[in-house]
Design a protein around this motif. Sequence first.
Motif, PDB file in Angstrom:
ATOM      1  N   PHE A   1      20.977   9.790 -13.177  1.00  0.00           N
ATOM      2  CA  PHE A   1      21.147   9.536 -14.610  1.00  0.00           C
ATOM      3  C   PHE A   1      21.829   8.196 -14.840  1.00  0.00           C
ATOM      4  N   PRO A   2      21.182   7.089 -14.463  1.00  0.00           N
ATOM      5  CA  PRO A   2      21.820   5.786 -14.678  1.00  0.00           C
ATOM      6  C   PRO A   2      21.971   5.431 -16.146  1.00  0.00           C
ATOM      7  N   GLU A   3      21.117   6.002 -17.000  1.00  0.00           N
ATOM      8  CA  GLU A   3      21.176   5.715 -18.430  1.00  0.00           C
ATOM      9  C   GLU A   3      21.752   6.876 -19.225  1.00  0.00           C
ATOM     10  N   GLY A   4      22.278   7.875 -18.506  1.00  0.00           N
ATOM     11  CA  GLY A   4      22.835   9.031 -19.193  1.00  0.00           C
ATOM     12  C   GLY A   4      21.852  10.177 -19.221  1.00  0.00           C
ATOM     13  N   PRO A   5      22.355  11.415 -19.333  1.00  0.00           N
ATOM     14  CA  PRO A   5      21.482  12.593 -19.372  1.00  0.00           C
ATOM     15  C   PRO A   5      20.522  12.557 -20.551  1.00  0.00           C
ATOM     16  N   GLY A   6      19.329  13.092 -20.322  1.00  0.00           N
ATOM     17  CA  GLY A   6      18.349  13.179 -21.402  1.00  0.00           C
ATOM     18  C   GLY A   6      17.508  11.933 -21.569  1.00  0.00           C
ATOM     19  N   GLU A   7      17.740  10.901 -20.773  1.00  0.00           N
ATOM     20  CA  GLU A   7      16.966   9.679 -20.860  1.00  0.00           C
ATOM     21  C   GLU A   7      16.408   9.342 -19.481  1.00  0.00           C
ATOM     22  N   GLY A   8      15.405   8.478 -19.446  1.00  0.00           N
ATOM     23  CA  GLY A   8      14.885   8.045 -18.166  1.00  0.00           C
ATOM     24  C   GLY A   8      13.489   8.546 -17.889  1.00  0.00           C
ATOM     25  N   ASP A   9      13.174   8.691 -16.599  1.00  0.00           N
ATOM     26  CA  ASP A   9      11.800   8.926 -16.159  1.00  0.00           C
ATOM     27  C   ASP A   9      11.593  10.309 -15.552  1.00  0.00           C
ATOM     28  N   ASN A  10      12.421  11.269 -15.909  1.00  0.00           N
ATOM     29  CA  ASN A  10      12.299  12.643 -15.400  1.00  0.00           C
ATOM     30  C   ASN A  10      12.477  12.723 -13.891  1.00  0.00           C
ATOM     31  N   ARG A  11      13.277  11.837 -13.329  1.00  0.00           N
ATOM     32  CA  ARG A  11      13.447  11.812 -11.879  1.00  0.00           C
ATOM     33  C   ARG A  11      14.196  13.031 -11.354  1.00  0.00           C
ATOM     34  N   GLU A  12      14.900  13.757 -12.241  1.00  0.00           N
ATOM     35  CA  GLU A  12      15.611  14.948 -11.777  1.00  0.00           C
ATOM     36  C   GLU A  12      14.652  16.052 -11.329  1.00  0.00           C
ATOM     37  N   ALA A  13      13.352  15.873 -11.556  1.00  0.00           N
ATOM     38  CA  ALA A  13      12.364  16.837 -11.053  1.00  0.00           C
ATOM     39  C   ALA A  13      12.298  16.834  -9.534  1.00  0.00           C
ATOM     40  N   PHE A  14      12.817  15.781  -8.896  1.00  0.00           N
ATOM     41  CA  PHE A  14      12.745  15.646  -7.443  1.00  0.00           C
ATOM     42  C   PHE A  14      14.079  16.047  -6.821  1.00  0.00           C
ATOM     43  N   PHE A  15      14.012  16.863  -5.788  1.00  0.00           N
ATOM     44  CA  PHE A  15      15.228  17.329  -5.116  1.00  0.00           C
ATOM     45  C   PHE A  15      15.886  16.183  -4.352  1.00  0.00           C
ATOM     46  N   PRO A  16      17.178  16.273  -4.075  1.00  0.00           N
ATOM     47  CA  PRO A  16      17.940  15.110  -3.585  1.00  0.00           C
ATOM     48  C   PRO A  16      17.865  14.850  -2.086  1.00  0.00           C
TER      49      PRO A  16
ATOM     50  N   PRO B   1       0.797  -1.241   0.000  1.00  0.00           N
ATOM     51  CA  PRO B   1       0.000   0.000   0.000  1.00  0.00           C
ATOM     52  C   PRO B   1       0.822   1.281   0.000  1.00  0.00           C
ATOM     53  N   PHE B   2       2.100   1.198   0.377  1.00  0.00           N
ATOM     54  CA  PHE B   2       2.922   2.406   0.453  1.00  0.00           C
ATOM     55  C   PHE B   2       3.906   2.518  -0.718  1.00  0.00           C
ATOM     56  N   GLU B   3       3.801   1.651  -1.704  1.00  0.00           N
ATOM     57  CA  GLU B   3       4.780   1.624  -2.794  1.00  0.00           C
ATOM     58  C   GLU B   3       4.169   2.121  -4.095  1.00  0.00           C
ATOM     59  N   HIS B   4       3.611   3.310  -4.052  1.00  0.00           N
ATOM     60  CA  HIS B   4       2.937   3.844  -5.230  1.00  0.00           C
ATOM     61  C   HIS B   4       3.496   5.210  -5.622  1.00  0.00           C
ATOM     62  N   TRP B   5       3.343   5.527  -6.902  1.00  0.00           N
ATOM     63  CA  TRP B   5       3.561   6.843  -7.468  1.00  0.00           C
ATOM     64  C   TRP B   5       4.944   7.428  -7.144  1.00  0.00           C
ATOM     65  N   ASP B   6       5.023   8.557  -6.460  1.00  0.00           N
ATOM     66  CA  ASP B   6       6.308   9.233  -6.274  1.00  0.00           C
ATOM     67  C   ASP B   6       7.326   8.400  -5.508  1.00  0.00           C
ATOM     68  N   TRP B   7       6.863   7.442  -4.715  1.00  0.00           N
ATOM     69  CA  TRP B   7       7.811   6.603  -3.992  1.00  0.00           C
ATOM     70  C   TRP B   7       8.785   5.929  -4.957  1.00  0.00           C
ATOM     71  N   GLY B   8       8.289   5.528  -6.109  1.00  0.00           N
ATOM     72  CA  GLY B   8       9.164   4.892  -7.088  1.00  0.00           C
ATOM     73  C   GLY B   8      10.277   5.805  -7.549  1.00  0.00           C
ATOM     74  N   HIS B   9      10.008   7.094  -7.716  1.00  0.00           N
ATOM     75  CA  HIS B   9      11.048   8.045  -8.124  1.00  0.00           C
ATOM     76  C   HIS B   9      12.098   8.209  -7.026  1.00  0.00           C
ATOM     77  N   PHE B  10      11.639   8.392  -5.795  1.00  0.00           N
ATOM     78  CA  PHE B  10      12.604   8.541  -4.699  1.00  0.00           C
ATOM     79  C   PHE B  10      13.461   7.286  -4.542  1.00  0.00           C
ATOM     80  N   LEU B  11      12.833   6.122  -4.697  1.00  0.00           N
ATOM     81  CA  LEU B  11      13.578   4.865  -4.602  1.00  0.00           C
ATOM     82  C   LEU B  11      14.616   4.770  -5.714  1.00  0.00           C
ATOM     83  N   ASN B  12      14.233   5.078  -6.935  1.00  0.00           N
ATOM     84  CA  ASN B  12      15.162   4.974  -8.065  1.00  0.00           C
ATOM     85  C   ASN B  12      16.348   5.915  -7.906  1.00  0.00           C
TER      86      ASN B  12
END
Length: 408
Positions: free
Chosen positions: A96-111, A78-89
């Motif tokens: 940028f595990p696949e290099g800049p310009g690719e991926g799931d837009n996770r850089e939108a989230f602060f570190p 129940p707690f593994e939905h939506w934004d949690w996946g971005h923070f986990l990744n």
Amino acid sequence: MPISALPSPGHTPVRADSPVRPAPVAAPPPAPRLRPADREVLWLYLLTRVAVWTTAYCTRWLFPASGDARVPAPVLAPFEHWDWGHFLNIARDGYFPEGPGEGDNREAFFPGLPLVLRAVHVLIPHWTVAGLLVSLVAGAVAAVALARIAELHLPGSRAGRRAALFLLVSPCAVFLAAGYSEALFLALALPAWLAARRQRWLLASVLAAGATTVRISGLFLAAALVVLFLTTPPTRRDEGTSRKRDAAWLVLPGLPALLYFWYLYGRTGDPMAWKHAQERGWYRHFRAPWEAWSQTWHEAFDRTQATGYAAQFQADLLAMVLGLLLLGVLLVRRRWPEAVYLALTLWALGTSYWYMSVARSTLLWWPLWVGLAVWSVRRRWVAIAYLCLVAPLSTVLAITFMSGRWAG
């Protein structure tokens, strides 16, 4: 001469022709670390956590992904939905595990949250458990800090405990229990505000800098701290160079954001990559406020969205109205620092393609919870009306999120 007119020992008489200086404003004394009222807030916090986990258990059994499921979802599902996946990744693989310009837009989230999550993961191998533990501890800190802030407005009353209760049972309170950034942000931002109210500017600036690592809202908090500093009468010890030094500390909250922008520039050549990621992934393009309202109204009521999404757009519209009303109250009462924080927040949320997560953002509007608490102390019916109104909303939204549906 009457005895009452005689100077007391050690008192220097003031001549009639000598200038009279106003007495300096004394800073409030530091509060003890943990008081009986704080313990009551923590008990209240634990009880609401039990309620959240009870809801999660029932959701696993009663609202499975498949209507004919014979086995409930895993305990932590129940707690593994939506934004949690971005923070986990981000915590696990970086930006940028696949290099800049690719991926799931996770850089939108602060570190901030991913960094804390990665640190806790050293001791707690399970990522979801680590995220829930971060939110559990951070939420406790935030609840106590909010209660202390409310007590500054009505000392000796139950306003502090009411403010904590109103936050913890609010419609979007489920996000304080999940592995999201709201609890960690509040655990830094609210103590920062409390320190600033006590004129401990270095501590306030350091905590606000921590809040800025978690969310862009930390910059809005920094602006409010500057206004609070400018509108707070200095104490005697603040005069001269001490006052200038305190003012210099207020630049600290902006440094984490600059460092993150610098990092993005080094990896992508674009210091605003976080903003462009939000535009790609969540349609946060700039639009005039009236256009954003119109688009959100269209999505909420013109049957262009599935009912679940339409309901969330309706909630965001209602939250925006509530925010504007709160802003008006703050301006009328000349609460300039809080008004600056809320105005910047509403501007950021209300100038995108459509409203998104405005209702969830109410968790960060501490003037709302403080104001409701003070009002409820003066008018008994307010607390009863509030609890009767939000109880079903909180339950429905918690089930919505825990069953994997979009919940803002």
